[in-house]
Design a protein around this motif. Structure first.
Motif, mmCIF file in Angstrom:
data_model
loop_
_atom_site.group_PDB
_atom_site.id
_atom_site.type_symbol
_atom_site.label_atom_id
_atom_site.label_comp_id
_atom_site.label_asym_id
_atom_site.label_seq_id
_atom_site.Cartn_x
_atom_site.Cartn_y
_atom_site.Cartn_z
ATOM 1 N N GLY A 1 -50.135 -38.265 104.521
ATOM 2 C CA GLY A 1 -48.911 -37.468 103.916
ATOM 3 C C GLY A 1 -48.664 -36.238 105.082
ATOM 4 N N GLU A 2 -47.966 -35.484 104.465
ATOM 5 C CA GLU A 2 -47.229 -34.131 105.341
ATOM 6 C C GLU A 2 -48.147 -32.959 105.435
ATOM 7 N N GLY A 3 -48.580 -32.303 104.495
ATOM 8 C CA GLY A 3 -49.437 -31.270 104.376
ATOM 9 C C GLY A 3 -49.879 -30.801 102.856
ATOM 10 N N PRO A 4 -50.802 -30.108 102.532
ATOM 11 C CA PRO A 4 -51.108 -29.821 101.376
ATOM 12 C C PRO A 4 -50.121 -28.951 100.698
ATOM 13 N N GLY A 5 -49.954 -29.148 99.353
ATOM 14 C CA GLY A 5 -49.185 -28.208 98.466
ATOM 15 C C GLY A 5 -50.126 -27.269 97.867
ATOM 16 N N GLU B 1 -53.087 -28.614 96.330
ATOM 17 C CA GLU B 1 -54.259 -29.310 97.039
ATOM 18 C C GLU B 1 -54.871 -27.863 97.698
ATOM 19 N N PRO C 1 -56.578 -33.576 99.062
ATOM 20 C CA PRO C 1 -55.287 -33.837 99.230
ATOM 21 C C PRO C 1 -54.907 -34.628 97.981
ATOM 22 N N PHE C 2 -53.187 -34.765 97.745
ATOM 23 C CA PHE C 2 -52.753 -35.454 96.846
ATOM 24 C C PHE C 2 -53.428 -35.205 95.712
ATOM 25 N N ALA D 1 -47.304 -35.007 93.038
ATOM 26 C CA ALA D 1 -47.236 -36.304 93.928
ATOM 27 C C ALA D 1 -48.467 -36.907 94.161
ATOM 28 N N ASN E 1 -53.591 -35.669 105.685
ATOM 29 C CA ASN E 1 -52.329 -34.848 106.042
ATOM 30 C C ASN E 1 -52.018 -34.834 107.520
ATOM 31 N N HIS F 1 -42.319 -40.800 100.474
ATOM 32 C CA HIS F 1 -43.317 -39.768 100.131
ATOM 33 C C HIS F 1 -43.323 -39.819 98.651
HETATM 34 N N1 URA Z 1 -47.946 -33.622 99.534
HETATM 35 C C1 URA Z 1 -48.559 -34.060 100.860
HETATM 36 O O1 URA Z 1 -47.803 -34.513 101.831
HETATM 37 N N2 URA Z 1 -49.707 -33.930 101.118
HETATM 38 C C2 URA Z 1 -50.280 -33.522 100.062
HETATM 39 O O2 URA Z 1 -51.846 -33.780 100.115
HETATM 40 C C3 URA Z 1 -50.027 -33.169 98.762
HETATM 41 C C4 URA Z 1 -48.671 -33.253 98.691
#
Ligand code: URA
Length: 256
Positions: free
Chosen positions: A108-112, A115, A121-122, A126, A148, A222
């Motif tokens: 994925g992209e990065g923690p929200g 997270e 993660p995730f 999402a 991520n 995504h």
């Molecule tokens: N979106 C992401 O790209 N990564 C995550 O871990 C959570 C949401």
């Protein structure tokens, strides 16, 4: 590279090493647009950050056990302050989780916010959708590995900036190199761009295979985007079916 250039490069790297500089990151190269126009699987040699240029021996290199190797990467990451995200409200570093011997890896992209709270993660909305996607593929979340591009939450969930990606993605690349999954699924354009070095719209990236250092890589939407535009779920399912076919997976009953 010819041997003279190699010697010069080695001497230069030794010089940096003597100064205590061990990590090297390659700047993004211009996307190879013609490559994506070809229909078949393509070798991708460009990458925003590549561990090829790391000269310090990586601690995980000497370890055969994948879980232990991942632990060493995590240890190396430590309480990371290498980029500004460490100072912009991050609570937890989200390293990634799952089966260290997974055949399938999601990036994925990065923690929200969720997270960042939980250090996993995730795990937010999402994440619930990603869990459903994994289950529809006939897998359990624990069977795959999830990571991520950046391991710290960008403030306000903004897109990670280039410098943040360049600084953090070597750790992701090391995770992939250890796990050696049969297939990687890049979730969204940021992950695709990071891993492939291609600045193409999703429409050109999804629905086909790329070769990422000997590993098959597919790009799909995504899950956060799918929450905003559920009409794209159908296309996403096609991408996942392509991955399933390659991995010999049968869809969970009722998923088709
Ligand atoms: N979106 C992401 O790209 N990564 C995550 O871990 C959570 C949401």
């Amino acid at each position: 590279m010819d041997s003279h250039t190699q010697q010069l490069l080695t001497a230069r790297l030794q010089y940096y090493r003597d100064l205590g500089i061990y990590d090297f990151y390659r700047r993004e190269v211009a996307p190879n647009v013609s490559a994506v126009e070809q229909p078949e699987t393509l070798p991708i040699s460009t990458c925003v950050a590549t561990p090829d240029l790391f000269v310090a021996p990586q601690p995980e290199a000497a370890v055969a056990d994948c879980a232990e190797a991942l632990r060493l990467i995590k240890e190396d990451l430590g309480e990371c302050t290498r980029c500004v995200l460490a100072r912009l409200g991050r609570k937890t570093i989200v390293f990634g989780e799952g089966n260290a011997n997974a055949e399938l890896m999601f990036v994925g992209e990065g923690p929200g916010a969720d997270e960042d709270e939980q250090g996993r993660p995730f795990v937010g909305r999402a994440g619930h959708l990603l869990n459903k996607m994994i289950e529809a593929m006939g897998l359990k979340r624990e069977q795959v590995y999830i990571a991520n591009v950046v391991k710290c939450r960008p403030p306000g969930n903004r897109t990670p900036e280039r410098e943040e990606i360049e600084t953090c993605s070597p750790f992701l690349l090391r995770q992939i190199a250890v796990i050696q999954p049969k297939a990687v699924v890049a979730l969204g354009a940021v992950a695709a761009r990071c891993l492939l070095g291609l600045n193409e719209p999703m429409a050109k990236l999804r629905g086909r295979w790329f070769d990422f250092r000997g590993t098959r890589l597919a790009v799909t939407y995504h899950p956060a985007f799918l929450l905003r535009d559920p009409r794209q779920k159908k296309e996403t399912w096609k991408d996942l079916q392509m991955v399933m076919e390659y991995l010999g997976l049968k869809p969970r009953r009722g998923a088709d």
